[in-house]
Design a protein around this motif. Sequence first.
Motif, PDB file in Angstrom:
ATOM      1  N   ALA A 207     -93.611   8.178 -56.355  1.00  0.00           N
ATOM      2  CA  ALA A 207     -92.969   8.052 -58.409  1.00  0.00           C
ATOM      3  C   ALA A 207     -91.814   8.032 -58.580  1.00  0.00           C
ATOM      4  O   ALA A 207     -90.977   7.493 -59.301  1.00  0.00           O
ATOM      5  N   ALA A 208     -91.033   8.364 -57.811  1.00  0.00           N
ATOM      6  CA  ALA A 208     -89.550   9.193 -57.862  1.00  0.00           C
ATOM      7  C   ALA A 208     -88.504   7.871 -56.504  1.00  0.00           C
ATOM      8  O   ALA A 208     -87.226   7.612 -56.878  1.00  0.00           O
ATOM      9  N   GLY A 209     -89.697   6.501 -56.225  1.00  0.00           N
ATOM     10  CA  GLY A 209     -89.073   5.746 -55.367  1.00  0.00           C
ATOM     11  C   GLY A 209     -88.876   6.570 -53.994  1.00  0.00           C
ATOM     12  O   GLY A 209     -87.969   5.303 -53.294  1.00  0.00           O
ATOM     13  N   GLN A 210     -88.764   7.086 -53.656  1.00  0.00           N
ATOM     14  CA  GLN A 210     -89.001   7.242 -51.713  1.00  0.00           C
ATOM     15  C   GLN A 210     -89.650   6.864 -51.043  1.00  0.00           C
ATOM     16  O   GLN A 210     -90.991   6.964 -51.204  1.00  0.00           O
ATOM     17  N   THR A 211     -88.646   6.348 -49.904  1.00  0.00           N
ATOM     18  CA  THR A 211     -89.275   5.196 -49.273  1.00  0.00           C
ATOM     19  C   THR A 211     -89.414   5.379 -47.751  1.00  0.00           C
ATOM     20  O   THR A 211     -89.999   5.042 -47.011  1.00  0.00           O
ATOM     21  N   VAL A 212     -89.018   6.283 -47.322  1.00  0.00           N
ATOM     22  CA  VAL A 212     -88.968   7.289 -46.165  1.00  0.00           C
ATOM     23  C   VAL A 212     -89.141   8.634 -46.361  1.00  0.00           C
ATOM     24  O   VAL A 212     -88.371   8.964 -47.330  1.00  0.00           O
TER      25      VAL A 212
END
Length: 121
Positions: free
Chosen positions: A97-102
């Motif tokens: 939800a916070a945009g963490q992709t890695v």
Amino acid sequence: MNTKPHLNDDCLFCKIIKGEIPSDVVYDDDFVYAFRDINPQAPTHVLVIPKTHIPSCAAVNADNAEILGPVFAAIAEVSKKENLSEGFRVISNTGKAAGQTVEHLHFHVLGGKDLSEKLIP
Ligand code: AMP
Ligand code: ZN
């Protein structure tokens, strides 16, 4: 420091630490690695990561938090190397939800231009 380096074979940033995937290094020591973001959001956009696989801020605990001192010392070094004395922003997206992709703890260091005073533009 007691934090044992532990890298994960399936993790993109662990592969960057091992040199299996190329990166544009900005800072490197026994515990911390910093490299330029491949998709920069500011004139300076550096990712600072511990050389041990911690999935995110949410996975920091009493056993592994010792790594954060060297990580933040490296952030200060990066800011000096990149001439960010006017100011910079440190962001760690945590969870989908916070945009963490890695899913390897990382701190975005952003600067080189006037950043919005709003936390979320
Ligand atoms: P986050 O979305 O907060 O998890 O941040 C991950 C960041 O990693 C993004 O800003 C991507 O642009 C960056 N990134 C992904 N792959 C690479 C790579 N191979 N080299 C440098 N940066 C990367
Ligand atoms: Zn990793």
